[in-house]
Enzyme design. Structure first.
Site, PDB file in Angstrom:
ATOM      1  N   SER A 108       3.590  -2.444  10.281  1.00 45.88           N
ATOM      2  CA  SER A 108       5.048  -2.536  10.435  1.00 45.88           C
ATOM      3  C   SER A 108       5.620  -3.900  10.042  1.00 45.88           C
ATOM      4  O   SER A 108       6.523  -4.408  10.711  1.00 45.88           O
ATOM      5  CB  SER A 108       5.464  -2.146  11.858  1.00 45.88           C
ATOM      6  OG  SER A 108       5.073  -0.801  12.124  1.00 45.88           O
TER       7      SER A 108
ATOM      8  N   GLY B  30       2.715   1.951  10.809  1.00 46.24           N
ATOM      9  CA  GLY B  30       3.677   3.041  10.644  1.00 46.24           C
ATOM     10  C   GLY B  30       4.424   3.394  11.916  1.00 46.24           C
ATOM     11  O   GLY B  30       5.095   4.419  11.983  1.00 46.24           O
TER      12      GLY B  30
ATOM     13  N   GLU C   2      -6.647   4.603   8.207  1.00 49.75           N
ATOM     14  CA  GLU C   2      -6.442   6.030   7.894  1.00 49.75           C
ATOM     15  C   GLU C   2      -7.695   6.619   7.255  1.00 49.75           C
ATOM     16  O   GLU C   2      -8.017   7.792   7.455  1.00 49.75           O
ATOM     17  CB  GLU C   2      -5.210   6.183   6.978  1.00 49.75           C
ATOM     18  CG  GLU C   2      -3.929   5.946   7.771  1.00 49.75           C
ATOM     19  CD  GLU C   2      -2.786   5.332   6.976  1.00 49.75           C
ATOM     20  OE1 GLU C   2      -2.818   5.363   5.728  1.00 49.75           O
ATOM     21  OE2 GLU C   2      -1.848   4.817   7.615  1.00 49.75           O
TER      22      GLU C   2
ATOM     23  N   GLY D 219       2.887  -1.176   4.285  1.00 49.67           N
ATOM     24  CA  GLY D 219       3.002   0.232   3.926  1.00 49.67           C
ATOM     25  C   GLY D 219       4.456   0.588   3.663  1.00 49.67           C
ATOM     26  O   GLY D 219       4.992   0.370   2.578  1.00 49.67           O
ATOM     27  N   GLY D 220       5.119   1.112   4.693  1.00 51.07           N
ATOM     28  CA  GLY D 220       6.479   1.634   4.574  1.00 51.07           C
ATOM     29  C   GLY D 220       7.455   0.741   3.813  1.00 51.07           C
ATOM     30  O   GLY D 220       8.160   1.205   2.903  1.00 51.07           O
TER      31      GLY D 220
ATOM     32  N   ASN E 184       0.872  -1.176   0.000  1.00 49.00           N
ATOM     33  CA  ASN E 184       0.000   0.000   0.000  1.00 49.00           C
ATOM     34  C   ASN E 184       0.911   1.228   0.000  1.00 49.00           C
ATOM     35  O   ASN E 184       1.522   1.543   1.015  1.00 49.00           O
ATOM     36  CB  ASN E 184      -0.883  -0.050   1.260  1.00 49.00           C
ATOM     37  CG  ASN E 184      -1.706   1.198   1.453  1.00 49.00           C
ATOM     38  OD1 ASN E 184      -1.770   2.064   0.576  1.00 49.00           O
ATOM     39  ND2 ASN E 184      -2.334   1.300   2.616  1.00 49.00           N
ATOM     40  N   TRP E 185       0.998   1.893  -1.139  1.00 49.30           N
ATOM     41  CA  TRP E 185       1.947   3.006  -1.277  1.00 49.30           C
ATOM     42  C   TRP E 185       1.409   4.300  -0.666  1.00 49.30           C
ATOM     43  O   TRP E 185       2.127   5.298  -0.607  1.00 49.30           O
ATOM     44  CB  TRP E 185       2.328   3.204  -2.756  1.00 49.30           C
ATOM     45  CG  TRP E 185       3.062   2.028  -3.341  1.00 49.30           C
ATOM     46  CD1 TRP E 185       3.449   0.888  -2.686  1.00 49.30           C
ATOM     47  CD2 TRP E 185       3.507   1.868  -4.693  1.00 49.30           C
ATOM     48  NE1 TRP E 185       4.103   0.039  -3.549  1.00 49.30           N
ATOM     49  CE2 TRP E 185       4.147   0.615  -4.792  1.00 49.30           C
ATOM     50  CE3 TRP E 185       3.421   2.660  -5.856  1.00 49.30           C
ATOM     51  CZ2 TRP E 185       4.700   0.132  -5.979  1.00 49.30           C
ATOM     52  CZ3 TRP E 185       3.972   2.184  -7.034  1.00 49.30           C
ATOM     53  CH2 TRP E 185       4.612   0.944  -7.092  1.00 49.30           C
ATOM     54  N   LYS E 186       0.170   4.307  -0.258  1.00 47.18           N
ATOM     55  CA  LYS E 186      -0.434   5.476   0.405  1.00 47.18           C
ATOM     56  C   LYS E 186      -0.176   6.754  -0.402  1.00 47.18           C
ATOM     57  O   LYS E 186      -0.174   6.709  -1.620  1.00 47.18           O
ATOM     58  CB  LYS E 186       0.072   5.584   1.855  1.00 47.18           C
ATOM     59  CG  LYS E 186      -0.156   4.285   2.634  1.00 47.18           C
ATOM     60  CD  LYS E 186       0.095   4.424   4.118  1.00 47.18           C
ATOM     61  CE  LYS E 186      -0.142   3.081   4.805  1.00 47.18           C
ATOM     62  NZ  LYS E 186       0.012   3.145   6.248  1.00 47.18           N
TER      63      LYS E 186
ATOM     64  N   GLU F  82      -5.239  -5.254  10.722  1.00 46.65           N
ATOM     65  CA  GLU F  82      -4.194  -4.251  10.953  1.00 46.65           C
ATOM     66  C   GLU F  82      -4.453  -3.536  12.269  1.00 46.65           C
ATOM     67  O   GLU F  82      -5.237  -2.580  12.315  1.00 46.65           O
ATOM     68  CB  GLU F  82      -4.201  -3.215   9.825  1.00 46.65           C
ATOM     69  CG  GLU F  82      -3.961  -3.788   8.448  1.00 46.65           C
ATOM     70  CD  GLU F  82      -3.415  -2.729   7.501  1.00 46.65           C
ATOM     71  OE1 GLU F  82      -2.317  -2.942   6.990  1.00 46.65           O
ATOM     72  OE2 GLU F  82      -4.065  -1.695   7.301  1.00 46.65           O
TER      73      GLU F  82
ATOM     74  N   HIS G 250      -9.396   1.036   5.353  1.00 41.03           N
ATOM     75  CA  HIS G 250      -8.098   1.252   6.007  1.00 41.03           C
ATOM     76  C   HIS G 250      -8.291   2.213   7.186  1.00 41.03           C
ATOM     77  O   HIS G 250      -9.086   3.146   7.108  1.00 41.03           O
ATOM     78  CB  HIS G 250      -7.090   1.825   5.000  1.00 41.03           C
ATOM     79  CG  HIS G 250      -5.702   1.800   5.528  1.00 41.03           C
ATOM     80  ND1 HIS G 250      -5.252   2.739   6.425  1.00 41.03           N
ATOM     81  CD2 HIS G 250      -4.684   0.941   5.332  1.00 41.03           C
ATOM     82  CE1 HIS G 250      -3.998   2.444   6.754  1.00 41.03           C
ATOM     83  NE2 HIS G 250      -3.629   1.357   6.106  1.00 41.03           N
TER      84      HIS G 250
END
Ligand code: PGA
Length: 248
Positions: free
Chosen positions: A212, A172, A96, A233-234, A9-11, A166, A94
Site C-alpha cells: 500500500s 492491497g 501471492e 502494486g495498485g 508490479n502490475w500483477k 512486504e 512475492h
C-alpha cells in the site's frame, strides 16, 4: 542520498496494448526521476513494453520465472526467454506466489539461482502474515525467509539481489506499515544479511518496502534510514500516481 529503486508490479492487470500505453505515458513522466525506475508487466506484455521503453530510463522486470532452463515444463517461462526480451529484474517470492502457487523458500532459492546464473537480478520479496505479526514473530519469519531463500548464494551474487520487505497484511489492503515499524524490519534484515555475508555488503543491499505505498505516504517511508525504495502494486497502475511516487 543512497540508491533508491522504485518498482511497479502490475500483477494480473493490463493487456499488452494497455501495458504499452501505460509504459509510453511513463517514459514521458519519469524523465527527471531521481531514483531507479522499474516496471513489471505480465509476461505477455513484456515484449510490447520493452519496445516502448527502449532508450528511456525505465528498466524492465518480470513477475516470475521458472527455475528450469528448458524442457518439458508446460506453461513456464525461462530466464533466457526473459533476457532475450530485455528483462533486467525478476520479482521472486512475492507473497501471492507463496500463498496461491505454493512457492516455498526452497523453490524461491532455486529460482534466485537460475536468475543469477542467467545474469538477471532478483527482487526477493519477504514478509510476515498478520497473525505472525500479532504473535510477535515478524522478525523471525523475515530472518528465516532470508536465510532459506539465500542458501548457497555467494557474496558476489548477493550484491546483485534486491530485497523487498512486504508485510502481507499491508499488500492491497490500504494498510501501510508505519514508517517506524517498516524500518525496524529493514534494520533486522540488514543485520541478518550482515551475519550471512558482511556488514559492508549488508549496508549496500537495496531493501525496498512494499504494501500500500501511495503518493501520500511514500515520502515518510523513504525518509527512514534503511528503506531504499518501494515495490508498488495498485499505485503503479496509473501513470500520474506512479510518476508522483518517483518524486518523493
Ligand atoms: P500494493 O501491492 O501496493 O497494491 O499493496 C504491493 C505488492 O504486492 O508488491
Amino acid at each position: 542520498m543512497g540508491r533508491y529503486i522504485i518498482a511497479g508490479n502490475w500483477k494480473l492487470n493490463k493487456t499488452p496494448s494497455e501495458a504499452g500505453e501505460l509504459a509510453k505515458a511513463l517514459t514521458e513522466q519519469t524523465v527527471g526521476a531521481g531514483c531507479e525506475v522499474v516496471i513489471a508487466p505480465s509476461h505477455v506484455a513484456l515484449a510490447r513494453v520493452a519496445e516502448v521503453i527502449r532508450g528511456s530510463r525505465i528498466k524492465l522486470a518480470a513477475q516470475n520465472v521458472s527455475q528450469h532452463s528448458e524442457g518439458a515444463y508446460t506453461g513456464e517461462t525461462s530466464v533466457s526467454m526473459l533476457k532475450d526480451l530485455g528483462v533486467e529484474y525478476v520479482i521472486l517470492g512475492h507473497s501471492e506466489r507463496r500463498q496461491y502457487y505454493g512457492e516455498t523458500n526452497q523453490i524461491i532459492n532455486a529460482k534466485i539461482k537460475a536468475v543469477l546464473a542467467g545474469g538477471l537480478k532478483p527482487i526477493l520479496c519477504i514478509g510476515e502474515l498478520l497473525e505472525e505479526r500479532e504473535e510477535g514473530k515478524a522478525a523471525t519469519v523475515c530472518r528465516t525467509q532470508l536465510e532459506q531463500s539465500l542458501a548457497g548464494i555467494s557474496a558476489a551474487d548477493m550484491a546483485e539481489i534486491v530485497i523487498a520487505y512486504e508485510p502481507v497484511w499491508a499488500i492491497g489492503t490500504g494498510k501501510t506499515a508505519s514508517p517506524e515499524d517498516a524500518n525496524e524490519i529493514h534494520v533486522i534484515c540488514r543485520e541478518k544479511l550482515a551475519s550471512l555475508y558482511s556488514e559492508e555488503l549488508a549496508g549496500r543491499v537495496v531493501i525496498q518496502y512494499g504494501g500500500s505505498v501511495k503518493p501520500d505516504n511514500v515520502r515518510a517511508l523513504m525518509a527512514k534510514s534503511d528503506i531504499n525504495g518501494a515495490l508498488v502494486g495498485g499505485a503503479s497502475l496509473d501513470a500520474a500516481s506512479f510518476a508522483s511516487l518517483l518524486r518523493f
